[in-house]
Write an enzyme that holds these catalytic residues in place. Structure first.
Site: not given
Ligand code: SF4
Length: 273
Positions: A12, A40, A72, A124, A156, A214
């Site tokens: 991401c 992770h 995180h 997180e 998140t 996730n």
């Molecule tokens: S909030 Fe989490 S899933 Fe979304 S972009 Fe940031 S690290 Fe990635």
């Protein structure tokens, strides 16, 4: 056997950014230390170590006072310790996680008791709870909250269905509930697409670290629909899984490098000829 790959799988925005910042930092001076794995994914962490990005579990293990904060985020008390000790800090906290931390701070300043929805052991969540300064709690089934004003912030990467469920349990306990929706759209897209693929395919493969929250969630979503397998690398694939399958879908968590997904696709294509 047809092989379908999710469009929204793999790194991401926040993970890409954290890796970029870490690589920039080691280009200047090696090594840099990450408090907990930068991402992770065991195989990716091994690769990063070769480049000088070393995972440690405590501040004491950092030998050169150079530290990177993962996407995180971190508990504010730990951040303060690092600052007081004059560490060089590369802050790779994902801006979307930072936003969630600010919402917790705001809720506390406005006098709310904060309920955080997410996995207790996830970094997180530990970080977010730190911003509640002792006036917050992590949601769980047994929780009996009796506060007039409750503020809610989700992890998140939380599944929207679980978010809705938790809210329905929190609402009857307060006269006022203020909710910030901090679920990242990258998570929403991945889960939505995984559901779509799982409905369409006979078998689902989810690629990513077993320690990735996730990725595990994607696997849980997929197995509600079809036989699904959570793997870390292509070598784990067994031909037995696809005996009667005409199609297989592949998705990957937000911390899975593209190369690991490519290898899985390659292996499945070989199996299907
Ligand atoms: S909030 Fe989490 S899933 Fe979304 S972009 Fe940031 S690290 Fe990635």
């Amino acid at each position: 056997m047809k092989v379908y790959r999710a469009r929204h799988g793999g790194f991401c925005f926040g993970v890409k950014r954290a890796i970029r910042l870490a690589l920039e930092a080691v280009r200047k001076v090696k090594p840099i230390y990450s408090l907990g794995p930068l991402i992770h994914n065991r195989l990716a962490v091994e690769e990063l170590k070769k480049k000088g990005i070393i995972t440690v579990n405590s501040i004491r293990a950092i030998k050169n006072k150079r530290v990177i904060i993962r996407s995180h985020g971190i508990n504010p008390e730990v951040l303060e310790q690092l600052r007081k000790k004059d560490f060089e800090i590369v802050d790779a906290t994902c801006p979307r996680v930072r936003r969630a931390q600010r919402f917790v701070e705001r809720l506390i300043n406005e006098g709310y008791y904060v309920v955080i929805i997410g996995e207790e052991d996830h970094p997180e969540i530990k970080g977010l709870l730190g911003y509640a300064q002792g006036r917050g709690v992590i949601f769980n089934e047994q929780l009996r909250i009796r506060h007039r004003r409750i503020g809610v912030v989700p992890q998140t990467t939380l599944d929207v269905d679980h978010f809705n469920y938790a809210i329905s349990r929190i609402l009857p306990n307060a006269t006022e509930v203020k909710i910030y929706n901090t679920i990242c759209h990258e998570t929403v897209l991945r889960i939505k697409e995984a559901k779509k693929l799982a409905r369409r395919c006979d078998v689902m493969i989810v690629v990513g670290g077993k320690n990735s929250a996730n990725t595990t969630r994607l696997y849980e979503v997929c197995k509600r629909y079809k036989p699904s397998y959570h793997i870390e690398s292509a070598e784990e694939i067994s031909g037995e899984w696809f005996k009667d399958a005409e199609s297989v879908g592949i998705t990957a968590g937000a911390s899975t490098p593209k190369i690991q997904v490519d290898q899985v696709v390659k292996r499945l294509k070989l199996l299907s000829v």
